[in-house]
Motif scaffolding. Structure first.
Motif, mmCIF file in Angstrom:
data_model
loop_
_atom_site.group_PDB
_atom_site.id
_atom_site.type_symbol
_atom_site.label_atom_id
_atom_site.label_comp_id
_atom_site.label_asym_id
_atom_site.label_seq_id
_atom_site.Cartn_x
_atom_site.Cartn_y
_atom_site.Cartn_z
ATOM 1 N N LYS B 22 1.412 -1.214 0.358
ATOM 2 C CA LYS B 22 -0.179 -0.058 0.565
ATOM 3 C C LYS B 22 0.821 1.169 -0.254
ATOM 4 N N SER B 23 0.774 2.000 -0.861
ATOM 5 C CA SER B 23 1.536 3.046 -0.824
ATOM 6 C C SER B 23 1.567 4.218 0.593
ATOM 7 N N ILE B 24 1.883 5.361 0.281
ATOM 8 C CA ILE B 24 2.189 6.434 0.891
ATOM 9 C C ILE B 24 1.823 7.095 0.853
ATOM 10 N N GLU B 25 0.660 7.580 1.857
ATOM 11 C CA GLU B 25 -0.285 8.860 1.913
ATOM 12 C C GLU B 25 0.851 10.181 1.788
ATOM 13 N N MET B 26 1.179 11.389 1.099
ATOM 14 C CA MET B 26 2.327 12.208 0.988
ATOM 15 C C MET B 26 1.730 13.473 0.709
ATOM 16 N N ILE B 27 1.882 14.482 1.156
ATOM 17 C CA ILE B 27 1.843 15.633 0.864
ATOM 18 C C ILE B 27 2.801 16.855 0.748
ATOM 19 N N ILE B 28 3.546 17.465 -0.267
ATOM 20 C CA ILE B 28 4.100 18.353 0.262
ATOM 21 C C ILE B 28 3.841 19.953 -0.007
ATOM 22 N N ASP B 29 3.464 20.650 0.624
ATOM 23 C CA ASP B 29 3.730 22.328 0.369
ATOM 24 C C ASP B 29 4.514 22.699 0.393
ATOM 25 N N GLY B 30 5.515 23.541 -1.050
ATOM 26 C CA GLY B 30 6.716 24.399 -0.206
ATOM 27 C C GLY B 30 6.483 25.230 -0.626
ATOM 28 N N LEU B 31 7.542 26.582 0.173
ATOM 29 C CA LEU B 31 6.938 28.309 0.298
ATOM 30 C C LEU B 31 8.997 28.396 -0.434
ATOM 31 N N ASN B 32 9.003 29.527 -1.595
ATOM 32 C CA ASN B 32 10.399 29.639 -1.681
ATOM 33 C C ASN B 32 10.399 31.360 -1.020
ATOM 34 N N SER B 33 11.129 30.663 0.267
ATOM 35 C CA SER B 33 10.992 31.782 0.936
ATOM 36 C C SER B 33 11.857 33.124 0.759
ATOM 37 N N THR B 34 11.988 33.397 -0.620
ATOM 38 C CA THR B 34 13.389 33.986 -1.153
ATOM 39 C C THR B 34 12.665 34.669 -2.182
ATOM 40 N N SER B 35 11.421 34.442 -2.725
ATOM 41 C CA SER B 35 10.426 35.368 -3.543
ATOM 42 C C SER B 35 8.698 35.264 -3.090
ATOM 43 N N VAL B 37 7.327 32.450 -3.438
ATOM 44 C CA VAL B 37 5.900 32.276 -4.216
ATOM 45 C C VAL B 37 5.998 30.846 -3.055
ATOM 46 N N LYS B 38 4.350 30.302 -3.071
ATOM 47 C CA LYS B 38 4.034 28.901 -2.582
ATOM 48 C C LYS B 38 3.748 27.982 -3.702
ATOM 49 N N ILE B 39 4.322 27.543 -3.497
ATOM 50 C CA ILE B 39 4.109 25.757 -4.080
ATOM 51 C C ILE B 39 3.177 24.743 -3.619
ATOM 52 N N PRO B 40 1.710 24.549 -3.740
ATOM 53 C CA PRO B 40 0.878 24.135 -2.967
ATOM 54 C C PRO B 40 1.529 22.414 -3.374
ATOM 55 N N GLY B 41 0.969 21.897 -2.684
ATOM 56 C CA GLY B 41 0.886 19.903 -2.317
ATOM 57 C C GLY B 41 -0.263 20.286 -3.699
ATOM 58 N N VAL B 56 18.782 16.698 -0.333
ATOM 59 C CA VAL B 56 17.618 16.001 -1.488
ATOM 60 C C VAL B 56 17.458 16.691 -2.861
ATOM 61 N N TRP B 57 17.419 15.878 -3.621
ATOM 62 C CA TRP B 57 17.388 16.015 -5.131
ATOM 63 C C TRP B 57 15.383 16.365 -5.429
ATOM 64 N N ILE B 58 14.886 17.562 -5.779
ATOM 65 C CA ILE B 58 13.075 17.237 -5.570
ATOM 66 C C ILE B 58 13.094 17.338 -6.878
ATOM 67 N N GLU B 59 11.777 17.708 -7.511
ATOM 68 C CA GLU B 59 10.891 17.725 -8.635
ATOM 69 C C GLU B 59 10.251 19.253 -8.594
ATOM 70 N N VAL B 60 10.637 20.098 -9.399
ATOM 71 C CA VAL B 60 8.996 21.511 -8.962
ATOM 72 C C VAL B 60 8.927 21.549 -9.682
ATOM 73 N N PRO B 61 7.640 22.281 -9.697
ATOM 74 C CA PRO B 61 6.784 23.545 -10.570
ATOM 75 C C PRO B 61 7.842 24.142 -11.815
ATOM 76 N N PRO B 62 7.591 24.467 -13.018
ATOM 77 C CA PRO B 62 8.672 25.416 -13.989
ATOM 78 C C PRO B 62 8.806 26.919 -13.416
ATOM 79 N N LYS B 63 9.247 27.237 -13.228
ATOM 80 C CA LYS B 63 9.714 28.989 -12.883
ATOM 81 C C LYS B 63 9.619 29.313 -11.374
ATOM 82 N N SER B 64 9.895 28.239 -10.610
ATOM 83 C CA SER B 64 9.187 28.215 -9.019
ATOM 84 C C SER B 64 10.862 28.362 -8.147
ATOM 85 N N CYS B 65 11.363 28.215 -8.311
ATOM 86 C CA CYS B 65 12.641 28.764 -7.710
ATOM 87 C C CYS B 65 14.069 28.792 -8.480
#
Lengths: 431, 148
Positions: B22-35, B37-41, B56-65
């Motif tokens: 059974k898979s993990i349930e995971m929500i990652i909310d991000g905030l670019n503290s410099t700009s 800009v919020k990166i919601p889950g 960690v290497w993470i995948e992010v939405p384009p132009k978010s940081c």
């Protein structure tokens, strides 16, 4: 056991990998570079380790040269990395020389089942670290770097089997049986040979013999289920499914058969289990969607007949979500709301459907059925008269019109006209 | 039901159970503290790709940081607890503050960034990593036993 992980040293793995071609297929360059770096850390040579960023590039690469180790993303939009595994294998007589590792995020139960069903040697879960990569690489190469004599015979037998040389393959698999205390895989292939020759009784017997040695052998259990389906022994297939999925996750590939089996064996409640698996699928195949919806509708009717109204409604509400999301069987879902006595919920569902669906012929008839079920005779006769005038002629429409005209106490002439029309158009239904 | 009836079968596999898949349930909310800009889950949320010793290497939405930006991650995760256990699920929440030290753009996929940790709760992070390691081991075992 002789076919367990063959021990090999880091130096032996290095020596093995440095002579072989490695292809890493990953849409994200950072991941691809990391994986390549890790592969090289364990022996892959820089000039023989290639990166492909797209599925198409990977297909070209695998078509043009033999690739010994393939490490690929499982999902590329609508493509599956498993397709590349087949392409990779087509360049080799068997899998003694090759290995495939799929990379994916935390896989769902059905994805795990699908991966277990495939020919791959390993799965690397993201996020990964060096240690996890090493574990996957080592277990994937277990039967490649130093294959046991048993494993060599199995792979050689597979080559003969795939070339339809069954006589020689039987000899090889019989020899393999003597090299391992629990040679279930040899029994599996012997069963498959009988199956190919349509000797189903022998095939089942051989597989059961294998299962006596290794009661949980995945391949033997899986083949048993396939054969029972093939010979249309649905109770037997259902039993085989119980044995298989007692310990192994359900593969996406099997959902279709399992839903059918539940219906054929009147185990309607099982469909709810498969719905739970279906919900987690990343890509919902239209055929699987149809089967799940159809199975859920039958299941709702079963619960309703058992007097389990709340369960029937829950199943219907879940079915309606899939139907709306996938645009499949939307009107049929409404009919089941009506048939199971959930008219009010059916009205809410129907009102939520797009106008173009309601305006279609089936949509108009379904609306009439709703009026019929909710006792709106006056409105039904008014709408039904217009539908008949517009050329929507079905036996069901006429039946509802006649019944409700009588309820309203309409004149005998009006009813007679409807009955005559109905008899003329649908003589079998209005004898 | 197929699986529930079948679970009564004796001699369970000692290396994994169906619950392991059974898979993990995971929500990652991000905030670019410099700009700021919020990166919601959600569908386009941040995804963990690779664990590094110091980040960690993470995948992010384009132009978010961008390089040098400070990123704040809030991770909420829930997974089935290994049985027997008092609770059915393990739940964890953690905040990570890190600096982006590398960005890899992709022609087809989303960009990946290497985040070097500045602040994080080691215990919660390790608990999350344990889940992935355990899942990896269960899956390795599944692949192994289905090929014997």
């Amino acid at each position: 056991m002789a076919n367990d992980v063959a021990p090999f040293t880091e130096a032996e793995l290095k020596e093995f990998l440095e002579k072989r071609t490695v292809v890493v297929v990953c849409a994200q360059p950072a991941s691809a570079k990391s994986v390549r770096k890790l592969a090289m850390q364990f022996g892959a040579r820089v000039d023989l380790t290639l990166l492909c960023e797209t599925f198409e590039d990977a297909k070209k690469e695998l078509s043009s040269r033999p690739v010994h180790l393939l490490i690929a993303d499982l999902h590329f939009d609508k493509n599956l990395g498993l397709e590349l595994v087949e392409l990779q294998a087509s360049k080799f007589p068997n899998r003694l020389e090759i290995a495939s590792i799929m990379m994916c995020g935390d896989p769902s139960s059905s994805t795990s089942g699908m991966l277990a069903d495939s020919d791959i040697e390993g799965v690397l879960i993201k996020p990964f670290n060096t240690e996890n990569f090493k574990t996957v690489l080592y277990s994937s190469m277990a039967n490649k770097v130093k294959p046991s004599p048993y494993w060599r015979l199995i792979e050689n037998g597979k080559t003969l089997f795939n070339a339809d040389d069954y006589e020689k393959a039987v000899t090889v698999f019989e020899s393999a049986k003597k090299l391992d205390p629990k040679p279930a895989l040899a029994f599996y292939y012997l069963g498959q040979i009988h199956r190919k020759k349509k000797e189903y009784t022998q095939a089942v017997q051989v597989l059961e013999d294998g299962l006596k040695l290794e009661p949980k052998d995945y391949r033997c259990l899986s083949a048993l289920l396939d054969i029972k389906m093939e010979i249309v022994d649905y109770p037997g297939a259902y039993d085989a499914a119980i044995r298989l999925h007692a310990d192994y996750p359900v593969s996406i590939r099997r959902i279709l058969d399992l839903v059918k089996l539940s219906i054929y064996n009147k185990k309607y409640g099982d469909v709810v289990d498969y719905y739970e698996i279906f919900k987690q699928l990343d890509h919902k195949d239209p055929m699987i969607t149809r089967v799940i919806i159809a199975g859920m509708l039958v299941c709702s009717k079963y619960f309703s007949l058992q007097g389990k109204k709340a369960q029937a409604l829950e199943v219907l509400n879940n079915t309606s979500k899939i139907a709306i999301e996938t645009l499949i069987f939307r009107i049929e879902v409404l009919r089941y709301y009506i048939e199971t006595g959930h008219v009010r919920e059916g009205e809410v569902y129907f009102n939520g459907l797009p106008d173009d669906i309601k305006a279609q012929r089936d949509g108009q008839i379904a609306a009439l059925e709703l009026m019929n079920a909710s006792g709106q005779s006056g409105q039904l006769v008014q709408v039904g008269t217009k539908m008949i005038a517009d050329g929507i002629h079905t036996a069901k429409v006429y039946k509802m019109m006649i019944e409700n005209s009588k309820k309203l106490g309409r004149s005998g002439t009006n009813i007679k006209i409807l009955e005559d029309e109905a008899k003329a158009r649908f003589p079998e239904d209005f004898e | 039901m197929v699986r529930k009836n079948a679970q009564e079968v004796e001699n369970k596999n000692p290396f994994f159970t169906l619950e392991d898949f059974k898979s993990i349930e995971m929500i990652i909310d991000g905030l670019n503290s410099t700009s700021q800009v919020k990166i919601p889950g959600g569908v386009d949320a941040i995804q963990l790709v690779q664990i590094l010793p110091d980040g960690v290497w993470i995948e992010v939405p384009p132009k978010s940081c961008a390089m040098g930006h400070t990123l704040s991650l809030h991770i909420i995760a829930r997974w089935l607890a290994p049985q027997p256990a008092e609770k059915e699920y393990v739940e964890t929440q953690l905040h990570i503050l890190g600096v982006i030290e590398q960005i890899e753009e992709s022609k087809r996929g989303r960009p990946q960034v290497r985040l070097k940790f500045r602040q994080f709760a080691q215990e919660h992070w390790d608990s999350l990593l344990d889940y992935f390691t355990q899942k990896q081991l269960s899956l390795n075992e599944l692949i192994k036993v289905t090929r014997k």
